[in-house]
Design a protein around this motif. Structure first.
Motif: not given
Length: 342
Positions: A11, A85, A104, A161, A314
């Protein structure tokens, strides 16, 4: 899925900043607490105060961004940073970092490509009624032109994304960038979601960089340009209708005179009306041709979007299990989990 699974994802928190020295440290600390495993980047857009020093002291990675304008900074951020992300927010302290985990969660649970944090108290924008009115007006215009996917197109608090970030062209130089993001998602019909949160106020002594009229005009111009690029038939049909209306108005007196007397004494007016009519016909024809080209361009953008491989971790998240569960049985996911600290 729980927040304990976030360390298994790569992230990145992206904070574009310009003269936010009074607030950036608390923003960085807030995101470090909300997302302990995330990498936090502050892109300093030629600040004249101590934004970079405050951000670095709070633990962020500071990157200079020399080309002025938020849109230019976003383009650089998406090009520079690799992540599963992306969470983007402003450095002015108006966006609540504790809402990031929920964004998220929504991104993963809804299988969305973008989650927009809509601002509950945006109409109380530090008493700036011009901003509040413009926000309502442009949201109405957006829904009329591009659809009802979004209720707050100007929110700078978003989660993306990798597919969205790497397929987004980011052609806007300034504050129009959020509008362009929304149009990109609507045009490609990407899955999007919204969550609502409280919109905070700037810290004392910090001023908004948004100009009500200058940036409002730029946003309106960007909407027109995106309308021309994504829906040329509608755009040029409207222009054609306007030209046809002018041609009809200018030719009406000439035609009335001709039917009464059999003479055309206003030849310049008649020539003008015929020129406008010809322009209307040519504009309408251009709209038909450009609409076919636009459809082909959108198809190419969609193919490019699909060619970008989603982050392995993901795509295995869903409501039935976590990435940790999947990594035990999926040979593709396990290396990703090890690489990202799982």
């Amino acid at each position: 899925m729980t927040h304990a699974d976030f360390p298994r994802l790569n992230i990145a928190v992206l904070l574009p900043c310009y003269n936010e020295g009074k607030s950036i440290a608390s923003v960085v600390i807030g995101f470090r607490k909300a997302l302990p495993s995330a990498r936090i980047y502050v892109y300093d857009n030629n600040s004249s105060d101590d934004t970079s020093a405050q951000a670095a002291f709070a633990g962020a990675t500071v990157v200079p961004s020399r080309r002025q304008g938020k849109g230019n900074v976003v383009r650089q951020m998406f090009a520079d940073i690799e992540a599963d992300i992306y969470v983007m927010a402003d450095g002015d302290g108006t966006y609540d970092p504790t809402a990031a985990p929920r964004m998220i969660d929504t991104l993963l649970a809804d299988r969305a490509d973008m989650v927009v944090g809509t601002r509950r108290n945006v109409t109380e924008d530090a008493g700036r009624n011009g901003h509040a009115f413009g926000n309502r007006l442009f949201n109405i215009i957006y829904r009329t032109l591009f659809g009802s996917d979004f209720t707050d197109i100007f929110s700078g608090y978003r989660a993306f994304t990798r597919r969205f970030a790497k397929s987004f062209p980011a052609s806007s130089p300034g504050f129009e960038i959020e509008t362009e993001m929304s149009v990109h998602a609507s045009t490609l019909r990407l899955p999007v979601s919204e969550i609502e949160f409280d919109y905070g106020r700037r810290v004392e002594g910090s001023e908004s960089k948004l100009s009500t009229f200058r940036d409002g005009f730029r946003i309106l111009r960007m909407m027109g340009m995106l309308m021309k690029e994504t829906k040329p038939f509608v755009f040029f049909s409207a222009v054609s209708a306007g030209l046809f209306g002018l041609a009809a108005l200018s030719s009406a007196p000439v035609l009335f005179e001709y039917f009464e007397t059999g003479l055309v004494t206003r030849m310049p007016t008649w020539m003008l009306s015929m020129t406008l009519l010809l322009g209307a016909m040519m504009t309408f024809t251009a709209g038909i041709i450009l609409d076919s080209l636009s459809r082909a361009r959108i198809e190419q953008k969609r193919i490019h979007y699909l060619s970008i491989a989603p982050a392995r971790g993901e795509k295995y998240f869903n409501t039935a299990g976590t990435a940790a569960d999947r990594s035990e049985t999926d040979p593709l996911l396990a290396p990703t989990m090890r690489k990202t600290g799982g």
